[in-house]
Design a protein around this motif. Structure first.
Motif, PDB file in Angstrom:
ATOM      1  N   THR B  12      38.393  24.276  43.216  1.00 25.12           N
ATOM      2  CA  THR B  12      39.738  25.109  43.206  1.00 25.12           C
ATOM      3  C   THR B  12      39.395  26.474  43.318  1.00 25.12           C
ATOM      4  OG1 THR B  12      39.781  25.011  40.968  1.00 25.12           O
ATOM      5  CG2 THR B  12      41.217  23.311  41.993  1.00 25.12           C
ATOM      6  N   ASN B  13      38.253  26.875  42.700  1.00 25.32           N
ATOM      7  CA  ASN B  13      37.662  28.215  42.765  1.00 25.32           C
ATOM      8  C   ASN B  13      37.269  28.770  44.058  1.00 25.32           C
ATOM      9  OD1 ASN B  13      38.407  29.321  39.990  1.00 25.32           O
ATOM     10  ND2 ASN B  13      36.209  30.213  40.055  1.00 25.32           N
ATOM     11  N   GLU B  14      36.601  27.829  44.756  1.00 24.41           N
ATOM     12  CA  GLU B  14      36.453  28.149  46.033  1.00 24.41           C
ATOM     13  C   GLU B  14      37.460  28.292  47.204  1.00 24.41           C
ATOM     14  OE1 GLU B  14      33.553  29.123  47.618  1.00 24.41           O
ATOM     15  OE2 GLU B  14      32.371  28.710  45.699  1.00 24.41           O
ATOM     16  N   LYS B  15      38.546  27.439  46.947  1.00 26.65           N
ATOM     17  CA  LYS B  15      39.652  27.356  47.637  1.00 26.65           C
ATOM     18  C   LYS B  15      40.374  28.467  47.599  1.00 26.65           C
ATOM     19  CE  LYS B  15      42.960  25.559  50.491  1.00 26.65           C
ATOM     20  NZ  LYS B  15      42.703  25.463  51.774  1.00 26.65           N
ATOM     21  N   ALA B  16      40.578  29.233  46.121  1.00 29.20           N
ATOM     22  CA  ALA B  16      41.468  30.463  45.682  1.00 29.20           C
ATOM     23  C   ALA B  16      40.653  31.564  46.197  1.00 29.20           C
ATOM     24  CB  ALA B  16      41.508  30.511  44.203  1.00 29.20           C
ATOM     25  N   LYS B  17      39.416  31.698  46.246  1.00 30.52           N
ATOM     26  CA  LYS B  17      38.368  32.745  46.840  1.00 30.52           C
ATOM     27  C   LYS B  17      38.931  32.933  48.227  1.00 30.52           C
ATOM     28  CE  LYS B  17      34.177  31.903  45.151  1.00 30.52           C
ATOM     29  NZ  LYS B  17      32.906  32.286  45.091  1.00 30.52           N
ATOM     30  N   ALA B  18      38.827  31.571  48.969  1.00 33.21           N
ATOM     31  CA  ALA B  18      38.946  31.718  50.419  1.00 33.21           C
ATOM     32  C   ALA B  18      40.250  32.161  50.772  1.00 33.21           C
ATOM     33  CB  ALA B  18      38.899  30.319  51.128  1.00 33.21           C
ATOM     34  N   LEU B  19      41.528  31.780  49.996  1.00 35.26           N
ATOM     35  CA  LEU B  19      42.787  32.207  50.046  1.00 35.26           C
ATOM     36  C   LEU B  19      42.879  33.868  49.840  1.00 35.26           C
ATOM     37  CD1 LEU B  19      44.594  29.075  48.827  1.00 35.26           C
ATOM     38  CD2 LEU B  19      44.600  30.022  51.035  1.00 35.26           C
ATOM     39  N   VAL B  58      44.695  33.042  41.720  1.00 31.22           N
ATOM     40  CA  VAL B  58      44.464  34.131  42.390  1.00 31.22           C
ATOM     41  C   VAL B  58      45.146  35.565  41.765  1.00 31.22           C
ATOM     42  CG1 VAL B  58      44.872  35.805  44.478  1.00 31.22           C
ATOM     43  CG2 VAL B  58      44.405  33.117  44.621  1.00 31.22           C
ATOM     44  N   LEU B  59      44.115  36.468  41.283  1.00 30.12           N
ATOM     45  CA  LEU B  59      44.750  37.400  40.239  1.00 30.12           C
ATOM     46  C   LEU B  59      44.949  38.633  41.073  1.00 30.12           C
ATOM     47  CD1 LEU B  59      41.874  37.065  37.710  1.00 30.12           C
ATOM     48  CD2 LEU B  59      44.237  36.336  37.364  1.00 30.12           C
ATOM     49  N   PRO B  60      45.997  39.400  40.510  1.00 32.25           N
ATOM     50  CA  PRO B  60      46.310  40.599  41.003  1.00 32.25           C
ATOM     51  C   PRO B  60      45.269  41.563  41.144  1.00 32.25           C
ATOM     52  CG  PRO B  60      47.345  40.545  39.097  1.00 32.25           C
ATOM     53  CD  PRO B  60      46.710  39.186  39.145  1.00 32.25           C
ATOM     54  N   LYS B  61      45.085  42.585  41.901  1.00 34.32           N
ATOM     55  CA  LYS B  61      44.176  43.591  42.060  1.00 34.32           C
ATOM     56  C   LYS B  61      44.193  44.476  40.607  1.00 34.32           C
ATOM     57  CE  LYS B  61      42.601  45.007  46.525  1.00 34.32           C
ATOM     58  NZ  LYS B  61      42.202  46.096  47.125  1.00 34.32           N
ATOM     59  N   SER B  62      42.912  44.239  40.009  1.00 33.69           N
ATOM     60  CA  SER B  62      43.037  44.759  38.573  1.00 33.69           C
ATOM     61  C   SER B  62      41.713  45.665  38.307  1.00 33.69           C
ATOM     62  CB  SER B  62      42.867  43.729  37.554  1.00 33.69           C
ATOM     63  OG  SER B  62      44.212  42.821  37.860  1.00 33.69           O
ATOM     64  N   SER B 136      38.958  41.349  45.337  1.00 33.22           N
ATOM     65  CA  SER B 136      39.578  39.949  45.135  1.00 33.22           C
ATOM     66  C   SER B 136      39.167  39.433  43.658  1.00 33.22           C
ATOM     67  CB  SER B 136      39.665  38.955  46.145  1.00 33.22           C
ATOM     68  OG  SER B 136      38.607  38.717  46.454  1.00 33.22           O
ATOM     69  N   SER B 137      39.767  38.622  42.929  1.00 29.13           N
ATOM     70  CA  SER B 137      39.281  37.871  41.841  1.00 29.13           C
ATOM     71  C   SER B 137      40.168  36.543  41.586  1.00 29.13           C
ATOM     72  CB  SER B 137      39.031  38.730  40.545  1.00 29.13           C
ATOM     73  OG  SER B 137      40.118  39.834  40.545  1.00 29.13           O
ATOM     74  N   VAL B 138      39.415  35.538  41.114  1.00 28.57           N
ATOM     75  CA  VAL B 138      40.114  34.428  40.776  1.00 28.57           C
ATOM     76  C   VAL B 138      39.629  33.886  39.347  1.00 28.57           C
ATOM     77  CG1 VAL B 138      40.343  33.420  43.051  1.00 28.57           C
ATOM     78  CG2 VAL B 138      38.569  32.786  41.978  1.00 28.57           C
ATOM     79  N   ILE B 139      40.488  33.471  38.636  1.00 30.90           N
ATOM     80  CA  ILE B 139      40.101  32.695  37.380  1.00 30.90           C
ATOM     81  C   ILE B 139      40.123  31.204  37.476  1.00 30.90           C
ATOM     82  CG2 ILE B 139      42.507  33.017  36.364  1.00 30.90           C
ATOM     83  CD1 ILE B 139      40.666  33.724  33.677  1.00 30.90           C
ATOM     84  N   GLY B 140      39.186  30.589  37.327  1.00 30.49           N
ATOM     85  CA  GLY B 140      39.434  29.067  37.317  1.00 30.49           C
ATOM     86  C   GLY B 140      39.296  28.374  36.001  1.00 30.49           C
ATOM     87  N   ILE B 141      39.807  27.409  35.804  1.00 36.14           N
ATOM     88  CA  ILE B 141      40.104  26.638  34.438  1.00 36.14           C
ATOM     89  C   ILE B 141      40.020  25.369  34.606  1.00 36.14           C
ATOM     90  CG2 ILE B 141      41.509  26.253  32.407  1.00 36.14           C
ATOM     91  CD1 ILE B 141      42.550  29.168  32.670  1.00 36.14           C
ATOM     92  N   GLY B 142      39.050  24.653  34.004  1.00 30.73           N
ATOM     93  CA  GLY B 142      38.761  23.247  33.884  1.00 30.73           C
ATOM     94  C   GLY B 142      39.045  22.821  32.651  1.00 30.73           C
ATOM     95  N   LEU B 143      40.096  21.726  32.436  1.00 36.00           N
ATOM     96  CA  LEU B 143      40.510  21.489  31.072  1.00 36.00           C
ATOM     97  C   LEU B 143      40.454  19.949  31.170  1.00 36.00           C
ATOM     98  CD1 LEU B 143      41.521  21.968  28.175  1.00 36.00           C
ATOM     99  CD2 LEU B 143      43.908  22.335  29.314  1.00 36.00           C
ATOM    100  N   ASN B 144      39.817  19.157  30.196  1.00 37.99           N
ATOM    101  CA  ASN B 144      39.582  17.716  30.264  1.00 37.99           C
ATOM    102  C   ASN B 144      40.913  17.404  29.203  1.00 37.99           C
ATOM    103  OD1 ASN B 144      36.948  18.192  31.142  1.00 37.99           O
ATOM    104  ND2 ASN B 144      36.035  18.315  29.308  1.00 37.99           N
ATOM    105  N   THR B 145      41.898  17.054  30.313  1.00 39.57           N
ATOM    106  CA  THR B 145      42.936  16.383  29.470  1.00 39.57           C
ATOM    107  C   THR B 145      42.984  14.899  29.643  1.00 39.57           C
ATOM    108  OG1 THR B 145      44.129  17.017  31.648  1.00 39.57           O
ATOM    109  CG2 THR B 145      44.603  18.483  30.230  1.00 39.57           C
ATOM    110  N   ASN B 146      43.625  14.372  30.710  1.00 37.46           N
ATOM    111  CA  ASN B 146      43.627  12.839  30.449  1.00 37.46           C
ATOM    112  C   ASN B 146      42.263  12.192  31.126  1.00 37.46           C
ATOM    113  OD1 ASN B 146      45.930  13.388  29.521  1.00 37.46           O
ATOM    114  ND2 ASN B 146      47.017  13.561  31.563  1.00 37.46           N
TER     115      ASN B 146
END
Lengths: 126, 191
Positions: B12-19, B58-62, B136-146
């Protein structure tokens, strides 16, 4: 010989009236100016210095403290716009430094896994 | 809030970075039901089977300092969401992993792109510093849920909410709570 010279948005008409070994006479608009040997030398010096000055050399400094986790380029390499230069990891934040212009890597000042402080020089581009 | 839910992605991070390079609206969320090449810091593999929650924003410019603070606060937001919804006792392993009962349940990775320009405008100073402005920046979160079960090599170090609770959780609800929390925090620290 007539020349047109544009400085900012204003155009000047420059006419070279006389040019010999001792003196150059020019006319800018309605005003005439004469240059003797000494002035001519000064002009010549200025002309040779300006092109030599490297306007576009840039030190690329660390935007934050961190570790250089990966370097993708080599010294002397020509790099393209948007090419990855290096990754600077800070805490869990990975910062990809990319080139915004076509440029050349003049010097690399860091090694992979090296820790750097904010503002440390990473590399020099030109 | 725009959430793009995809069945499967390499990351998802790679996809978000591309977008984000295509100037997509900030706070767009890219979520995948599973990742085939999920990764954490320094491209370390992140186990991402069906059932887990994997998303990137996808984070806003900060300012880079704000992003750094946000990255650390993200772990706090995830821990808070877990604690408030499930009555578990999460532990924040700084800078930003979340553990439950001594095992990792969540990993967070922020990736930014910073431009190094040699510039074209003539200037009298011979050298110029690269700006601190983030492109640009993205934050990726992987949460072990189910996730029911981890491979042998991860069994001792990883856990999931389902394993801890003995029941399934609502991925969509958790996702929305975390995003709202991040939005609120970034607004606070950017002030």
């Amino acid at each position: 010989m007539k020349l047109k010279l544009k400085i900012k948005d204003k155009e000047y008409e420059v006419e070279i009236l006389e040019e010999d070994a001792d003196q150059t006479k020019i006319k800018v608009g309605e005003k005439e100016f004469s240059f003797g040997r000494e002035e001519k030398e000064k002009i010549a010096v200025a002309q040779t210095i300006l092109p030599k000055r490297n306007f576009s050399k840039k030190e690329i400094r660390a935007p934050v403290a961190g570790t250089v986790s990966k370097i993708f380029v080599k010294e002397g390499e020509f790099i393209k716009k948007n090419q990855k230069i290096l990754i600077l990891s800070a805490m869990k934040m990975e910062n990809e430094i990319i080139s915004e212009n076509d440029s050349r890597v003049k010097e690399i000042e860091v090694k992979e896994n090296q820790q750097v402080y904010a503002d440390d020089i990473l590399l020099i581009l030109e | 809030m725009k959430i793009l839910n995809l069945k499967e992605l390499p990351s998802t991070n790679e996809k978000a970075k591309a977008l984000s390079r295509k100037k997509i609206a900030p706070w767009t969320v890219i979520s995948a039901e599973k990742q085939t090449a999920g990764y954490g810091k320094e491209k370390v593999f992140w186990f991402s089977p069906q059932g887990g929650l994997y998303f990137s924003i996808v984070l806003p410019k900060s300012k880079i300092e704000d992003l750094q603070t946000l990255t650390i606060l993200a772990a706090f937001i995830v821990a808070k969401t877990i604690k408030e919804n499930f009555n578990l006792e999460p532990f924040i392993k700084l800078p930003n992993d979340v553990w439950i009962n001594g095992k990792k349940v969540c990993g967070i990775l922020t990736e930014s792109v910073i431009g190094a320009s040699t510039g074209s405008a003539p200037t009298l100073s011979r050298v110029e510093r690269v700006g601190k402005e983030v492109k640009s920046s993205v934050i990726g979160i992987g949460l072990n849920t189910n996730i029911d079960k981890f491979p042998k090599e991860l069994e001792k170090t990883a856990t999931s909410l389902k394993i801890e609770l003995g029941k399934e959780v609502d991925n969509e609800k958790i996702l929305k709570e975390i995003i709202q929390g991040l939005k609120k925090q970034l607004a606070t620290i950017s002030d």
